[in-house]
Design a protein around this motif. Structure first.
Motif, mmCIF file in Angstrom:
data_model
loop_
_atom_site.group_PDB
_atom_site.id
_atom_site.type_symbol
_atom_site.label_atom_id
_atom_site.label_comp_id
_atom_site.label_asym_id
_atom_site.label_seq_id
_atom_site.Cartn_x
_atom_site.Cartn_y
_atom_site.Cartn_z
ATOM 1 N N GLY A 36 63.775 25.379 -1.951
ATOM 2 C CA GLY A 36 63.569 24.102 -1.275
ATOM 3 C C GLY A 36 62.965 24.309 0.104
ATOM 4 O O GLY A 36 63.399 23.704 1.089
ATOM 5 N N GLN B 5 60.043 27.022 -4.253
ATOM 6 C CA GLN B 5 60.476 25.729 -4.790
ATOM 7 C C GLN B 5 61.974 25.752 -5.113
ATOM 8 O O GLN B 5 62.693 24.794 -4.829
ATOM 9 C CB GLN B 5 59.669 25.394 -6.041
ATOM 10 N N SER C 121 60.926 24.052 3.356
ATOM 11 C CA SER C 121 60.339 22.864 3.986
ATOM 12 C C SER C 121 58.847 23.084 4.243
ATOM 13 O O SER C 121 58.364 24.218 4.257
ATOM 14 C CB SER C 121 61.048 22.511 5.283
#
Ligand SMILES: [Zn+2]
Ligand SMILES: [Zn+2]
Length: 275
Positions: free
Chosen positions: A122, A119, A124
């Motif tokens: 980030g 997280q 995908s």
């Protein structure tokens, strides 16, 4: 073996040093003498904010053998995102990492570390870090062998799931040596067991007596409590770390010297401590 602090600033990076990160290194000669593969071994304890840059002054991160994360506060793990990018996209990753075998780098830590780091980075949808970082939870690995080093986690006393780590390996002077890193903790029985009879205790000392200890317990040690820990555990040497920028280091040192009669110093980034 030797301890090389990469970053020692408490709770966030300071102007002179990143947040928490410590290399434990064994030379090829020491490893061979202890009956292990004759090459340099590098284990990293924590990788707080700012530390990934400073780490590159000391080694190529592709040569790390394992990483231990004490807990998921950013001053101990934020730069795992940078390490992931380095491992994933480095053009020579395939030939340099793990002797060309390209195995993922083991990262030991709290049970929720993988999701937390994904997280923070980030990640995908459909993307996974597992080809580059292999997350292993400390609760499921109470004793880990990394070449000539043995790592043992001890759950300590902090507001989130946190582990101090005890490291046993070949002594620079011959034989075996042990060091303990507290991670972030207040005084507790478990941290005494962590530090029992170690040659070097690397202890956080973020709080100051009379300033922070009246606020809340269960977060950090003070210099005095780090000294009491070293005394109770029978540690042979004490290094204080994780001092935030607003501490006067002389005060923390004086507190520790008041409760521990052995050698005490402040951990300094870039300084090598033989154990
Ligand atoms: Zn911290
Ligand atoms: Zn913390």
């Amino acid at each position: 073996m030797r301890l090389l602090p990469v970053g020692v600033s408490g709770s966030f990076p300071g102007p002179e040093t990143p947040a928490s990160s410590y290399l434990v290194q064994v030379t090829a000669a020491e490893a061979a003498a202890a009956g292990h593969e004759a090459r340099d071994w590098n284990v990293l304890l924590d990788l707080g904010n700012g530390a990934f840059g400073a780490l590159q002054k000391h080694l190529d991160p592709l040569t790390l053998d394992a990483v231990s994360i004490s807990h998921l506060h950013p001053d101990h793990c934020a730069d795992l995102a940078g390490l992931y990018v380095y491992l994933r996209y480095h053009p020579e990753r395939g030939s340099l990492r793990d002797g060309g075998r390209g195995a993922p780098l083991p990262v030991y830590g709290p049970s929720t570390a993988e999701g937390h780091v994904a997280q923070a980075y980030g990640l995908s949808e459909g993307e996974s870090m597992c080809h580059d970082l292999e997350f292993l939870s400390w609760p499921e690995h109470p004793k880990v062998q990394v070449g000539p080093l043995v790592l043992e986690p001890h759950r300590v006393f902090h507001p989130v799931e946190t582990y101090g780590v005890r490291v046993t390996g070949p002594s620079a002077a011959g034989g075996t040596a042990t060091l303990a890193y507290t991670g972030d903790t207040d005084a507790c029985e478990s941290v005494v067991e962590l530090a029992r009879d170690v040659d070097l205790l690397l202890s956080e000392a973020a709080f100051v007596e009379g300033r922070d200890d009246v606020v809340e317990r269960g977060i950090h040690l003070t210099g005095r409590r780090a000294g009491e820990l070293a005394t109770e555990a029978g540690a042979r040497r004490l290094l204080l770390t994780h001092l935030p920028v607003w501490n006067d280091p002389a005060v923390s040192l004086a507190e520790a010297r008041g409760s521990y009669a052995g050698p005490v110093d402040l951990a300094r980034s870039g300084t090598v401590y033989e154990v």
